[in-house]
Design an enzyme around this catalytic site. Structure first.
Site, PDB file in Angstrom:
ATOM      1  N   TYR A 241     -24.924  39.946   7.716  1.00 32.15           N
ATOM      2  CA  TYR A 241     -24.214  38.676   7.879  1.00 32.15           C
ATOM      3  C   TYR A 241     -23.465  38.602   9.206  1.00 32.15           C
ATOM      4  CZ  TYR A 241     -20.511  35.416   8.117  1.00 32.15           C
ATOM      5  OH  TYR A 241     -19.681  34.460   8.608  1.00 32.15           O
TER       6      TYR A 241
ATOM      7  N   CYS B 105     -21.714  14.435  -0.015  1.00 28.90           N
ATOM      8  CA  CYS B 105     -22.504  15.462   0.684  1.00 28.90           C
ATOM      9  C   CYS B 105     -23.531  14.830   1.617  1.00 28.90           C
ATOM     10  CB  CYS B 105     -23.218  16.356  -0.329  1.00 28.90           C
ATOM     11  SG  CYS B 105     -24.282  17.593   0.467  1.00 28.90           S
TER      12      CYS B 105
ATOM     13  N   CYS C  51     -20.865  16.134  -4.601  1.00 27.36           N
ATOM     14  CA  CYS C  51     -22.197  15.687  -4.178  1.00 27.36           C
ATOM     15  C   CYS C  51     -22.187  14.247  -3.639  1.00 27.36           C
ATOM     16  CB  CYS C  51     -23.173  15.822  -5.333  1.00 27.36           C
ATOM     17  SG  CYS C  51     -23.302  17.523  -5.959  1.00 27.36           S
TER      18      CYS C  51
ATOM     19  N   ASP D  51     -24.107  33.825   4.303  1.00 27.42           N
ATOM     20  CA  ASP D  51     -22.936  34.344   3.600  1.00 27.42           C
ATOM     21  C   ASP D  51     -22.930  33.749   2.191  1.00 27.42           C
ATOM     22  OD1 ASP D  51     -22.233  31.706   4.074  1.00 27.42           O
ATOM     23  OD2 ASP D  51     -20.109  32.197   4.101  1.00 27.42           O
TER      24      ASP D  51
ATOM     25  N   GLU E 289     -14.594  37.266  12.001  1.00 33.22           N
ATOM     26  CA  GLU E 289     -15.639  37.520  11.003  1.00 33.22           C
ATOM     27  C   GLU E 289     -15.331  38.752  10.158  1.00 33.22           C
ATOM     28  OE1 GLU E 289     -17.777  35.574  10.021  1.00 33.22           O
ATOM     29  OE2 GLU E 289     -17.860  34.098  11.637  1.00 33.22           O
TER      30      GLU E 289
END
Length: 366
Positions: free
Chosen positions: A146, A226, A223, A164, A65
DNA sequence: GAAGCGTGGGT
DNA sequence: TACCCAAGCTT
């Protein structure tokens, strides 16, 4: 008002929107998608292994991270492998000299991350283990909102709302949030919280990030494939790319400076450790002038020694907040030259340098 | 809250 | 080319 819509439960124009339909349905759709589409990443325990009871190592999650902050997966992959091999546990890293960690970090940028990485490792080794709550994690150096949420969710399976840049974008589109960034952050956090599942919090966070990285991309989002497009307000309106709304950027100013590459007779070059704070803090670099706005500094006053300096060229480099042009000069150390205590002779090919310094050194070699 | 803080890849 | 951006944090 968006908040009124939440309170009143009023239906939005999109009957399947994440707002009006069960938020749980969105979470399930995304988790199902993640089960079959999760990226295989070296620091990740995939959904299959998670279901078999495999736990993520908090050290591995934390290390990845920190490295991934503002840095692409492709860049991090090979560097993460080196870090983990060199320091397999947080105790190993805590026991290493800071300069070793900075050297291993060279080229990755945002060097405060490396200084805080080491500081955090020392703190964790001292207390015995990583804390397992967001609040405690946030007290550690280099861990903000975060990262605290990400580690709590991914390593400790806590319900933590992880936001994030990817998740910001996914949520902004899902609810067509048109408040400009960063003002929209509280609303985005609240909307994310509303769809966040109690179970598989870490998988959900990673699913959202995978979706943002590979499907709900900044430009030309996909999309049609998605898994949650049916719930997406922006998709229903047909203006996915308009979200999140970002303010116009300021132009970067230009700065100039000079660096001086002094060589000795053993194939070594003179480097010095930069101050802890500020740009490239704590890293090795060539001695040089300050980097100032306007025309190039013709003065040799700040050269490390009086010598026969020859200009070999210039390097151009772009930092986050300014453009830099650096004149590069070379010379051989005169007889009797003595370096100061903060300087060291290093073979240039072995020096672990930030990229701008690497560029400067490289044009002295040709 | 805004500014400081890196770099590499994609378009 | 120039711009955009990537799993942000600190002051």
């Amino acid at each position: 008002m968006a908040s009124e819509t939440i309170v009143s439960g009023k239906k939005s124009a999109n009957p399947d929107s994440a707002e009006s339909a069960a938020p749980k349905r969105v979470a399930k759709a995304l988790l199902d998608w993640y089960d079959s589409h999760a990226r295989d990443l070296p620091w990740r325990v995939g959904p299959k292994a998670r279901k078999l009871g495999k736990r993520a190592d908090p050290y591995v999650v934390w290390l990845s991270e920190i490295m991934l902050q503002q840095t692409t997966v492709a860049t991090v992959k090979p560097r993460f492998a080196r870090f983990l091999k060199r320091w397999p546990t947080v105790e190993d890293m805590a026991g290493a000299p800071l300069d070793d960690v900075l050297g291993e970090w060279a080229g990755l940028g945002y060097y405060a991350r490396a200084r805080n990485l080491h500081k955090c490792a020392v703190a964790v080794a001292k207390r015995g283990s990583f804390p397992d709550t967001e609040d405690e994690l946030k007290t550690l150096p280099g861990i903000g909102d975060y990262t605290a949420a990400a580690v709590a969710a991914i390593a400790f399976d806590r319900r933590a709302v992880v936001v994030d840049g990817n998740i910001e974008r996914v949520v902004a589109r899902l609810f067509a949030i048109d408040t400009p960034m960063p003002g929209a952050k509280p609303e985005i956090k609240a909307r994310a919280n509303a769809i966040w599942p109690d179970l598989r919090s870490g998988d959900f966070a990673q699913a959202m990030m995978d979706l943002g990285a590979g499907v709900c991309r900044p430009k030309t989002p996909l999309c049609l494939i998605c898994p949650i497009s049916a719930a997406c307000d922006a998709y229903a309106r047909g203006d996915q790319e308009a979200f999140p709304v970002r303010p116009a950027k300021k132009p970067k100013p230009y700065r100039k400076g000079a660096v001086f590459a002094l060589s000795n007779g053993r194939g070594e070059m003179l480097f010095e450790r930069r101050p802890e704070k500020g740009l490239l803090g704590g890293m090795l670099g060539l001695p040089g002038t300050a980097w100032t706005a306007g025309e190039k500094d013709e003065s040799f006053a700040l050269a490390p020694v009086k010598a026969e300096w020859a200009r070999v060229g210039e390097v151009v480099h772009v930092f986050t907040h300014f453009h830099l042009t650096l004149d590069v000069y070379v010379a051989s150390a005169p007889k009797g030259f003595r370096k100061s205590s903060d300087q060291q002779w290093i073979k240039p090919e072995k020096a672990l340098l930030p990229t701008v310094m690497k560029k400067a050194v490289s044009i002295t070699q040709a």
